[in-house]
Design a protein around this motif. Structure first.
Motif, short mmCIF file in Angstrom:
data_model
loop_
_atom_site.label_atom_id
_atom_site.label_comp_id
_atom_site.label_asym_id
_atom_site.label_seq_id
_atom_site.Cartn_x
_atom_site.Cartn_y
_atom_site.Cartn_z
N ASP A 829 0.83 -1.20 0.00
CA ASP A 829 0.00 0.00 0.00
C ASP A 829 0.87 1.26 0.00
OD1 ASP A 829 0.89 -0.81 2.52
OD2 ASP A 829 -0.66 0.36 3.54
N VAL A 830 1.95 1.25 0.82
CA VAL A 830 2.88 2.39 0.84
C VAL A 830 3.65 2.47 -0.47
CG1 VAL A 830 4.80 3.45 2.07
CG2 VAL A 830 3.06 2.22 3.35
N ALA A 831 4.02 1.32 -1.03
CA ALA A 831 4.74 1.30 -2.30
C ALA A 831 3.89 1.90 -3.41
CB ALA A 831 5.15 -0.13 -2.65
N THR A 832 2.57 1.61 -3.39
CA THR A 832 1.68 2.18 -4.41
C THR A 832 1.59 3.68 -4.26
OG1 THR A 832 0.41 0.12 -4.39
CG2 THR A 832 -0.62 2.04 -5.41
N ARG A 833 1.54 4.16 -3.04
CA ARG A 833 1.51 5.62 -2.81
C ARG A 833 2.80 6.26 -3.30
NH1 ARG A 833 0.69 5.58 3.35
NH2 ARG A 833 1.54 7.68 3.10
N ILE A 834 3.94 5.59 -3.10
CA ILE A 834 5.22 6.13 -3.58
C ILE A 834 5.25 6.18 -5.10
CG2 ILE A 834 7.70 5.69 -3.68
CD1 ILE A 834 7.51 4.58 -0.85
N ALA A 835 4.65 5.15 -5.75
CA ALA A 835 4.58 5.16 -7.22
C ALA A 835 3.79 6.36 -7.71
CB ALA A 835 3.96 3.86 -7.71
N TYR A 836 2.67 6.68 -7.02
CA TYR A 836 1.90 7.86 -7.39
C TYR A 836 2.72 9.13 -7.17
CZ TYR A 836 -2.20 4.80 -7.54
OH TYR A 836 -3.08 3.81 -7.85
N LEU A 880 0.27 -2.08 -8.05
CA LEU A 880 1.66 -1.64 -8.19
C LEU A 880 2.28 -2.17 -9.47
CD1 LEU A 880 4.10 -0.19 -6.89
CD2 LEU A 880 4.64 -2.35 -5.75
N SER A 881 1.96 -3.41 -9.80
CA SER A 881 2.50 -4.00 -11.04
C SER A 881 2.00 -3.24 -12.26
CB SER A 881 2.09 -5.47 -11.12
OG SER A 881 2.48 -6.03 -12.36
#
Length: 904
Positions: A829-836, A880-881
């Motif tokens: 969930d944090v990784a997806t926020r970082i991608a955004y 994320l993928s």
């Protein structure tokens, strides 16, 4: 009979070799004066230059005969010497016939000029060049003192020697209004070539315009057409093409003239580009000159542009194809050039085809490339050269037309094997290199065996494949039965006696290709975990990822056996390529070194030592790596103290921080390398003499890394007055990598932040790889990593991003470090926020970003899926993928992806 004598005091200075700045004659020795002609009342004065006859006069056996073939100088110095000999023949007269008596001159200034020019030819340092320049400049102050043919040769000699200011000034002096001739092409083309070499397009354009003006004036006054040689125009055209390829800022001294007289418009070729780069402007300027009578009218050319004119621009357009944001411009240039050739009736030659093929390759137009090559093969008016063959290798291999490659290579081989052995060997170096770059290392080996390697003898020396235990008994039997000299049946036999001798470079290309093939296979195997993220992959795709085959290591050592058997010497590049191969143990590395070092043509250099140190690090023996570093510092002296050498040593220690032996101490004097190489010559007589070893011996790899970093930061003194080099961002990155490797089971945020702050205080660049390594040291502490990013690391990354040219790469690398921490914490969930957040910051997350998260996740789970979990983990990872994977229709992995058509 009157005799012209020099003042006694000047004669004394000349004989003593002093007073160099006194007179242009200081390099002239006075010899007895020979008898003059009977009808002449003034005796000829014989003067000799200091340089000996062989060095000054060169080969005296040249025949002055129209049927004698033109000589080709061996090098630039020889070419200049021949021009100076021409000056000497114009000014001097032969003496009594005795070669030892040298040349005779009527005037002292003639001898001074010849002596100054020979000083220029034989100059060995900058001081000699400046001295010669001053003398020639003083002597040529009044060109009317010398015949025209002498002035022209002086212009050519000084231009070839790099004294462009003298040659250009002298050329412009000869273009005065009172002269009824202009200098010959021999003189002004040499000046234009010198200006092109220096990148002075503005001066070249001015000079060509002055020549055209003088040519028009002389033609008008004499009533005879003079005209500027087409070679001069082609030189100017080539300079424009050089500037286009090198992306030199556009500069023209005659923009107004071009706009008025030539309708110069940079955007009339195409409407696709809203902005015009400097490369496009130079290319379009060259194209405009080739249109109609533009060049002939503007530069008063004696002939229309020829095939060389068009090929120069075609080649530049092909080389610039990759740099254009859109390929429309280069295509428009090429089409316009081909149309112009057709209008002028100029037949395309092999260089024309080469440029077109190169442009098609740069544009990734595989079908167009194949069509052009087939057109060349069917055109019997042109003959394939080595550049055409090299260009066709990659598309033909992809198209599966290897049989045609064999046939073409055999024809090229048969045409050159007897007469052009050097060209043949050099050409096959390029062929092998191109084939290796396509990934077809085995195909490259087959070609090398067919055309270069002699048939193996029955009684071979012990094979390297047996020394380095990589083959089982069955494989050895299969390898012994293989005929390494076999030739494909469809190309016919290659005679054993006619084969040229293989070179070290040939073997190095193949050895390096095998090393890259192993690295590529290991990299693909490491990426197989991507398939676990995608649930929709078919079983065939998973099988293709998991069944990646490694290259046959047996082939590598058989190739090395052949190299040693036929006596081809190894060099440092050979060692570097061999060290890139996977070695099972440190003992294998030392055995390999003992076998190949006696066969080397030179001693190990720092590059070879760096590869050996890295090999010991990969084999899990940092102690042996430290020994080799100590040996390098003693044998290579100052070169061994370079920063990249120290960074390689830190890299080997960082690898030693990973695995089960992380906490073990370094025992360097008992290492495998120390036991194997202690008998080698060394200045060290006891343990106290090993300065580097005493710094790190007995420490763990992490402590040794920090000790080395401290020594570099403090500038610790080394033997012979050397000091440890100052660290850079890579140094700190490797130290942080060692900290991360030794602390995988726990986080080290405080130590990593200390490294970061020390680096920033010392003015080290906030490189993305360094920041990535610092963030990884936070382990699974995602909150601490985010806090450090917001307060210190993120602002440093943004500040460095603003000052570098290639933006985005470093910032993405830093963000990937955060992604790794998310994986360690299993927080998609944090990784997806970082991608955004990355998209918002103007950088796109890539598959490397996704792989960073997955790598951290693997470390956290350590093969088990019972670790930390999140209710929506799979859903977040799928999102994320999608965010990190961009669709590409050329990516075969995306071939079976489900596609949705959206109708608006």
């Amino acid at each position: 009979m009157m005799m012209y004598a020099l003042p006694r005091f000047f004669l004394s200075l000349s004989l003593m070799g002093v007073g160099d700045s006194f007179s242009p004659l200081t390099n002239i020795n006075i010899s007895p004066i020979p008898a003059a002609r009977e009808s002449n009342s003034i005796a000829l004065m014989q003067l000799h230059a200091r340089t000996n006859g062989n060095r000054r006069y060169g080969n005296q056996s040249r025949q002055i005969n129209g049927s004698t073939p033109k000589r080709v100088p061996q090098n630039k110095r020889t070419a200049i010497r021949w021009v100076v000999q021409g000056v000497e023949r114009c000014l001097a007269e032969e003496g009594s016939g005795n070669k030892n008596e040298g040349k005779s001159y009527k005037r002292r200034i003639d001898a001074s000029l010849v002596d100054a020019l020979y000083l220029m030819v034989n100059a060995n340092n900058q001081k000699d060049v400046l001295d010669a320049e001053k003398r020639v400049q003083a002597l040529m102050k009044n060109p009317s003192d010398f015949p025209t043919e002498v002035n022209e040769r002086v212009i050519k000699a000084t231009a070839m020697a790099g004294l462009t200011s003298i040659s250009l000034t002298l050329l412009k002096t000869l273009l005065h209004e009172k002269s009824d001739t202009i200098p010959t092409p021999m003189a002004y083309t040499a000046v234009l070539n010198a200006l092109r070499k220096n990148g002075r397009i503005d001066r070249l354009e001015e000079t060509l315009a002055d020549l055209a003006s003088a040519s028009k004036r002389v033609s008008h006054e004499t009533g005879k057409k003079v005209g500027i040689n087409i070679v001069a125009f082609n030189t100017y055209l080539a300079a424009l093409c050089d500037a286009a390829v090198d992306e030199v800022p556009f500069l023209s001294v005659t923009n107004a003239i071009e706009d008025d007289e030539m309708g110069f418009n940079f955007t009339s070729l195409t409407d696709y580009l809203s902005t015009t780069s400097s490369s496009e402007k130079y290319l379009y300027k060259a194209l405009n000159l080739l249109r109609g009578d533009n060049a002939r009218t503007r530069f008063d050319l004696g002939n229309d542009p020829d095939i060389y004119s068009y090929n120069s621009v075609l080649s530049a357009a092909a080389k610039c194809s990759k740099s254009f944001p859109s390929d429309h411009f280069s295509k428009s240039i090429i089409v316009s050039l081909l149309r112009g050739m057709k209008e002028r009736g100029i037949q395309a030659d092999i260089f024309t085809y080469n440029s077109r093929i190169q442009a098609a390759l740069a544009s990734d137009e595989e079908e167009a490339t194949i069509q052009l090559i087939d057109q060349v093969l069917s055109d019997h008016s042109v003959e394939l050269d080595r550049y055409t063959i090299n260009l066709m290798l990659k598309p033909f291999i992809k198209a599966g037309r290897t049989d045609e490659i064999w046939s073409i290579l055999k024809d090229f081989y048969d045409k050159n094997v007897g007469s052009n052995g050097r060209i043949l060997s050099s050409a096959f170096e390029a062929f092998l290199n191109t084939i290796v770059q396509t990934g077809e290392i085995e195909f490259a080996r087959e070609i090398f065996q067919a055309f270069f390697l002699p048939m193996p003898k029955k009684n071979k020396r012990m094979r390297m494949s047996q020394m380095v235990h990589v083959m089982n008994e069955q494989e050895q039997q299969e390898g012994a039965s293989r005929d390494s000299g076999a030739v494909p049946y469809h190309i016919g036999p290659v005679e054993q006696r006619s084969r040229p001798s293989p070179r070290t470079r040939h073997f190095n290309i193949l050895l390096g290709g095998y090393g890259k093939a192993f690295q590529s296979a290991l990299s693909r195997q490491g990426k197989s975990y991507i398939s676990t993220v995608k649930k929709d992959d078919t079983s065939d795709e998973l099988e293709n990822v998991s069944n990646i085959t490694m290259p046959d290591i047996r082939q590598v050592y058989e190739l090395l056996d052949a190299m040693l058997r036929i006596g081809v010497p190894l060099d440092a590049c050979s060692v570097t390529s061999l060290m890139a191969l996977p070695c099972s143990s440190p003992e294998n590395i030392t055995s390999l070194l003992r076998r190949i070092e006696p066969e080397m043509m030179v001693e190990l250099n720092p590059a070879a030592y760096r590869s050996i140190i890295s090999a010991f690090g990969k084999a899990g023996d940092p102690s042996s790596a430290c020994w080799m570093f100590e040996e390098m510092t003693q044998s290579c002296r100052n070169q061994g103290n370079r920063l990249d050498n120290w960074n390689v040593m830190l890299g080997a220690l960082a690898k030693g921080c990973v695995g089960t032996d992380t906490g073990k101490d370094l025992h360097i004097l008992e290492s495998t390398a120390a036991r194997s190489r202690k008998d080698l010559p060394s200045k060290a007589s006891n343990e106290a003499d090993y300065h580097f070893i005493s710094l790190v011996n007995g420490k763990t790899c992490l402590d040794a890394s920090m000790a080395i970093l401290d020594a570099m930061r403090n500038g610790t003194g080394l033997p012979d007055g050397y000091t440890a080099p100052k660290p850079n961002s890579q140094t700190y990155c490797l130290a942080a990598s060692a900290l991360y490797g030794s602390g995988r089971s726990k986080s080290n945020p405080d130590l990593s932040l200390d490294l970061f702050r020390n680096a920033m205080n010392e003015g080290v660049a906030a490189d993305g790889r360094f920041l990535n390594a610092v963030l990884r040291c936070f382990g699974d502490d995602i909150e601490g990593a985010l806090a450090a990013w917001k307060s210190e690391i993120g602002p440093a990354a943004a500040a460095y991003e603003r000052i570098i040219k290639k933006r985005g790469t470093n910032l993405v690398a830093a963000y990937n470090g955060l992604m790794h921490v998310c994986g360690r914490a299993i927080r998609p969930d944090v990784a997806t926020r970082i991608a955004y957040a990355m998209n918002k910051a103007g950088v796109e997350p890539t598959e490397v970003t996704l792989n960073s998260y997955l790598a951290g996740k693997r470390v956290a789970l350590d093969g088990n899926d019972d670790g930390k979990n999140l209710g929506l983990r799979n859903q977040y990872e799928s999102i994320l993928s999608v965010e990190c994977t961009k669709y590409n229709d050329k990516d075969k992995r995306r071939a079976n992806d489900r596609k949705i058509r959206i109708i608006l």
